[in-house]
Design an enzyme around this catalytic site. Structure first.
Site, mmCIF file in Angstrom:
data_model
loop_
_atom_site.group_PDB
_atom_site.id
_atom_site.type_symbol
_atom_site.label_atom_id
_atom_site.label_comp_id
_atom_site.label_asym_id
_atom_site.label_seq_id
_atom_site.Cartn_x
_atom_site.Cartn_y
_atom_site.Cartn_z
ATOM 1 N N ARG A 47 52.408 29.133 79.465
ATOM 2 C CA ARG A 47 53.160 29.651 80.547
ATOM 3 C C ARG A 47 52.696 29.302 81.940
ATOM 4 O O ARG A 47 51.599 28.397 82.111
ATOM 5 C CB ARG A 47 53.127 31.353 80.296
ATOM 6 N N GLY A 48 53.534 29.890 82.852
ATOM 7 C CA GLY A 48 53.103 29.338 84.251
ATOM 8 C C GLY A 48 53.999 28.223 84.645
ATOM 9 O O GLY A 48 54.084 27.174 83.728
ATOM 10 N N ARG A 84 63.403 29.002 79.276
ATOM 11 C CA ARG A 84 63.263 30.100 79.810
ATOM 12 C C ARG A 84 63.957 29.829 81.174
ATOM 13 O O ARG A 84 63.754 28.549 81.704
ATOM 14 C CB ARG A 84 61.510 30.243 80.454
ATOM 15 N N ASP A 235 57.659 31.046 90.806
ATOM 16 C CA ASP A 235 58.486 30.596 89.707
ATOM 17 C C ASP A 235 59.759 29.552 90.272
ATOM 18 O O ASP A 235 60.098 28.706 89.622
ATOM 19 C CB ASP A 235 58.753 31.381 88.647
HETATM 20 O O1 MRU Z 1 55.747 34.476 82.637
HETATM 21 P P1 MRU Z 1 54.864 33.593 83.169
HETATM 22 O O2 MRU Z 1 53.492 34.101 82.644
HETATM 23 O O3 MRU Z 1 55.166 32.050 83.066
HETATM 24 O O4 MRU Z 1 54.871 33.583 84.784
HETATM 25 C C1 MRU Z 1 54.031 32.942 85.587
HETATM 26 C C2 MRU Z 1 53.772 33.557 87.049
HETATM 27 O O5 MRU Z 1 54.751 34.062 87.505
HETATM 28 C C3 MRU Z 1 53.009 32.582 87.816
HETATM 29 O O6 MRU Z 1 52.609 33.570 88.668
HETATM 30 C C4 MRU Z 1 53.833 31.441 88.383
HETATM 31 O O7 MRU Z 1 54.449 30.566 87.396
HETATM 32 C C5 MRU Z 1 53.190 30.715 89.473
HETATM 33 S S1 MRU Z 1 52.109 29.483 88.332
HETATM 34 C C6 MRU Z 1 51.288 28.548 88.882
#
Ligand code: MRU
Length: 353
Positions: A47-48, A84, A235
């Site tokens: 994730r991220g 996603r 994101d």
């Molecule tokens: O749903 P996720 O865990 O993938 O969301 C991640 C985030 O919102 C992070 O803050 C974002 O991706 C920044 S990643 C360096």
């Protein structure tokens, strides 16, 4: 600062750190098929935004193992693009893969796919380092103005677990530690998926002083002048600077704005979607209601478990991201430097060298 790689190539597969098992268990998982990669992204084993992009790129390489035809490539790109909706790095990385592979003969595609995926991963590593380099100046300036630790509030996880390098929002923090600038990070738990607990785990391993807070405590701490700066990841950033990040980011930005606390987004330019003019054009992922109705943790005997917080039939809304308008953002920390949220276009067209 990436003590445990989030993703490494292993032959014709990749090995990831299964983030669903953290912070209690450090487990690796080998992804050997396109379907396994797509599932890992959908279920948030990885994730991220930057890590999702890199993983998807490797997913294309894995998909072409036995069949590198046009049809297979198109299928891989479409499958991964559907995993996603909000993190634009996914589409950015798949766009790079398409550009590199579409015109190539099938004989060369498989190897070229691995090369391009590796190049995406390496550039993310360098990008994180550059974000750290530019972002640490903000912390350095704050440190000069106050005695004691610089109190940095963050949200979600935008550290090394979310990238191929030191992270985005946490990269300046790690750089501050390396330069002996005293910092203290306020980590909000980030319900419902609790990515804040991943941040807490990361910071603890790196020896960064930090305090875990409930999401709802952020406003009070900002109002009580217990926060010097807020830095979060992103994101997807629209061309006008409006920024999608994990749900709850907007409320922190509002509170910071109301109390004159600087609020920064740290993100690579690959997170900026210049085809999205403003925040309302960014698709917001709506996730399964069960994430709100349940809680996963560890019991007193160290056994992982899931608790139900409300009856299964309860109606739930579970938007995974929100939009922080550009007017609330003090600046965006990119790999090319820090710019006003409304000046992204000039950063794209004239990136400082
Ligand atoms: O749903 P996720 O865990 O993938 O969301 C991640 C985030 O919102 C992070 O803050 C974002 O991706 C920044 S990643 C360096």
């Amino acid at each position: 600062m990436q003590p445990t790689p989030t993703l490494v190539r292993d032959g014709d597969a990749v090995v990831i750190l299964d983030q669903r098992r953290l912070p209690f268990h450090t487990e690796r998982c080998r992804l050997e098929s396109l379907e396994a990669v797509a599932t890992a992204i959908t279920t948030m084993q990885v994730r991220g935004a930057p890590l999702i992009g890199a993983t998807a790129a490797f997913g294309v390489a894995i998909a072409l193992h036995t069949d590198a035809s046009d049809a297979r490539l198109a299928h891989a790109l479409a499958t991964l693009a559907g995993t996603r909706p909000t993190a634009v790095n996914l589409h950015w990385a798949l766009g790079r893969m398409r550009e590199r592979l579409e015109g190539l003969s099938e004989d060369f595609r498989h190897e070229a796919a691995w090369e391009e995926a590796q190049a995406i991963a390496c550039s993310d590593f360098e990008t994180c380092a550059a974000i750290g380099h530019f972002g640490v100046e903000l912390l350095q300036n704050l440190a000069q103005r106050r005695s004691g630790q610089v109190r940095v509030m963050t949200h979600c996880n935008a550290g090394w677990l979310a990238t191929m390098g030191a992270g985005t929002a946490l990269a300046p923090v790690y750089e501050a530690m390396a330069r002996d600038i005293p910092v203290h990070v306020l980590v909000s738990e980030t319900r419902p998926r609790n990515q804040g607990l991943l941040t807490q785990w990361e910071l603890a391993r790196a020896g960064v002083p930090h305090t875990l807070i409930a999401d709802n405590a952020a406003g009070l701490l900002i109002a009580r002048t217990e926060v010097d700066i807020v830095i979060t990841g992103a994101d997807r950033v629209a061309a006008n600077g409006d920024t999608a990040n994990k749900i709850g980011t907007y409320l922190k930005a509002l509170a910071a704005f109301d109390h004159d606390v600087p609020f920064y987004i740290a993100a690579p330019l690959s997170t900026v979607d210049f085809s999205c003019r403003a925040g309302e054009e960014i698709p917001i992922e709506e996730r399964d209601g069960d994430e709100v109705l349940t809680f996963t943790g560890m019991d007193e005997r160290g056994q992982p478990g899931r608790l139900r917080l409300a009856p299964a039939e309860t109606r739930v809304a579970n938007p995974a991201f929100d939009i922080t308008p550009a007017r609330l953002i003090s600046g965006i920390i990119t790999e090319y430097g820090i710019c006003a949220a409304t000046a992204l276009d000039s950063m794209r067209t004239n990136p400082p060298v």
